[in-house]
Write a protein that holds these residues in place. Structure first.
Motif, short mmCIF file in Angstrom:
data_model
loop_
_atom_site.label_atom_id
_atom_site.label_comp_id
_atom_site.label_asym_id
_atom_site.label_seq_id
_atom_site.Cartn_x
_atom_site.Cartn_y
_atom_site.Cartn_z
N ARG A 1 -6.71 -3.34 -0.87
CA ARG A 1 -6.28 -2.42 -1.92
C ARG A 1 -6.05 -1.02 -1.37
N GLU B 1 -2.77 -0.84 0.36
CA GLU B 1 -1.71 -0.82 -0.65
C GLU B 1 -1.57 0.57 -1.26
N ASN B 2 -2.69 1.25 -1.50
CA ASN B 2 -2.65 2.59 -2.08
C ASN B 2 -2.21 3.65 -1.07
N HIS C 1 7.59 -3.65 -5.07
CA HIS C 1 6.41 -4.49 -5.29
C HIS C 1 6.24 -5.54 -4.21
N ALA D 1 4.56 -4.04 -1.36
CA ALA D 1 3.15 -3.77 -1.67
C ALA D 1 2.32 -5.04 -1.49
N ARG D 2 2.85 -6.18 -1.95
CA ARG D 2 2.11 -7.44 -1.80
C ARG D 2 1.95 -7.80 -0.33
N ILE E 1 1.78 -5.69 2.22
CA ILE E 1 0.79 -4.81 2.81
C ILE E 1 -0.61 -5.21 2.36
N TYR E 2 -0.74 -5.64 1.12
CA TYR E 2 -2.03 -6.14 0.63
C TYR E 2 -2.50 -7.33 1.47
N TYR F 1 2.93 -1.34 9.79
CA TYR F 1 1.70 -1.43 9.01
C TYR F 1 0.46 -1.02 9.80
N THR G 1 -8.51 3.67 -5.02
CA THR G 1 -9.05 2.36 -4.66
C THR G 1 -10.46 2.20 -5.23
#
Length: 403
Positions: free
Chosen positions: A302, A305-306, A314, A317-318, A320-321, A361, A400
């Motif tokens: 999380r 992602e933040n 989106h 974001a998924r 990177i999560y 990343y 987070t």
């Protein structure tokens, strides 16, 4: 304007875990610049701006007596964001700290005494602290382990140095952790004995958590939106990994690679997911001591992602999560990280960041990992190296922890 103070400090975090193996609170390290004071009201305002009603309390752990004096003197007692202030025993002998503690207590601040287990506040100050964060000395830890061993053998435990209702840190063994939380009813532990718990796996893969799987089955039965089901699935690292491996297996026979949970859920459907979960339930793990290990992985995911640019799509974001979630999957899989990640068709960006320490990343992973350790200098250096402002890093961390 309230969040401007976040650009002048460095934050870090460490969860406190209760007997339910859930987060009871979060220690928030606060490191200022060259022992300078901070604007306490703006700092608390920043916490309030980011917080939601069900967020865990934050234990504010400052790195210098000057920062502590500022909080004790000026921090507002009432805030929508619940917070506690840590007071170290070694700082009590200077700058009228006892008087400051008493005044802060009278204003309604929640104070936590932090010391060795044999160091208590003087009687006139003891009522100012609603709980204590204690570290067992080697002798006290040995006595506690002996009491734990006697309890496990079913014999009288005698007197244990672990006190009910207290917080403890530095607990490095599973036996001592269970003695603190389950036998002596300590409120929570700062940190978790990950290494000792994982050592018991003897380099074997652990199964997904039974409770998490039951919650997912119930979510499907309740016909929750796919977004909710995806979020629940993504909170169990082993289950997430297995689902992606299954969605890409020959048994399913999909034509294209499935690189995300959403893609797999859309292609397979929730009814297929439920059948797959039910088939695995008999082999699910019922060990609650693994839950903090996995929850810490979710926190890192999380946080990454933040830390990402808020304007990103989106799907990114998924991805990177998943990068954060799988960055430590090797400790649960019982095999090297590189070989584990090769078993699912993940983006090369995830593999490069987690295994090769390169790619777009990698900076997010470096910073997210650094925030888990009390080292403000390292965080500042990483932020400078990767072109990320301290304020942005701190806001991502607070979202987070309190969002």
């Amino acid at each position: 304007m309230a969040t401007s103070v976040l650009g002048s400090i460095t934050l870090g975090y460490r969860p406190l875990w209760n007997a339910a193996r859930s987060i009871a609170a979060v220690q928030l390290f606060i490191d200022g610049q060259a022992d300078a004071s901070i604007d306490s009201e703006r700092l608390i305002g920043s916490l309030q701006d980011q917080s939601k009603p069900d967020a865990p309390p934050l234990l504010l752990s400052v790195k210098s007596p000057a920062l502590l004096r500022d909080l004790l003197d000026h921090a507002p007692a009432r805030s929508a964001a619940p917070y506690w202030i840590e007071v170290r025993s070694e700082w009590m002998g200077s700058h009228a700290m006892p008087q400051r503690v008493q005044s802060a207590h009278k204003r309604g601040l929640r104070l936590v005494w932090r010391a060795e287990s044999d160091q208590a506040p003087v009687p006139e100050l003891a009522p100012c602290f609603f709980t204590r964060l204690l570290r067992l000395s080697p002798q006290a830890a040995l006595a506690a382990l002996q009491a734990a061993a006697r309890a496990r053998a079913g014999t009288p435990t005698g007197v244990s140095p672990v006190q009910p209702g207290m917080l403890y840190e530095g607990i490095a063994s599973r036996l001592l952790m269970e003695h603190c939380l389950d036998q002596q009813h300590a409120t929570a532990l700062l940190g978790w004995p990950d290494e000792d718990i994982l050592h018991a796996l003897q380099r074997q893969a652990t199964a997904p958590d039974h409770r998490a799987m039951v919650q997912l089955v119930q979510a499907v039965d309740d016909d929750l939106p796919v977004e909710k089901i995806e979020a629940l699935l993504g909170m169990e690292p082993i289950l997430t990994f297995r689902f992606l491996a299954y969605a890409n297996s020959a048994a399913v026979g999909l034509r294209n690679d499935v690189e995300s949970l959403r893609h797999g859920l859309m292609l397979l459907g929730t009814s297929h997911l439920k059948r797959w979960l039910v088939d695995q339930l008999p082999q699910a793990s019922r060990d609650p001591n693994l839950r903090p290990v996995k929850a810490a992985m979710v926190l890192r995911a999380r946080l990454m992602e933040n830390l990402m640019d808020s304007g990103a799509e989106h799907q990114l974001a998924r991805e990177i999560y998943l990068c954060g979630l799988f960055s430590q999957i090797d400790v649960l899989m019982g095999e090297p990280l590189g070989s584990a990640l090769h078993r699912v068709p993940l983006s090369s960006r995830i593999y490069n960041a987690t295994v090769r320490n390169t790619g777009p990343y990698a900076p997010l992973l470096h910073i997210a990992s650094a925030l888990e350790v009390d080292n403000g200098a390292a965080i500042r250096a990483l932020g400078h190296e990767h072109g990320m402002e301290l304020g942005d890093i701190n806001r991502a961390l607070l979202r987070t922890l309190t969002g």
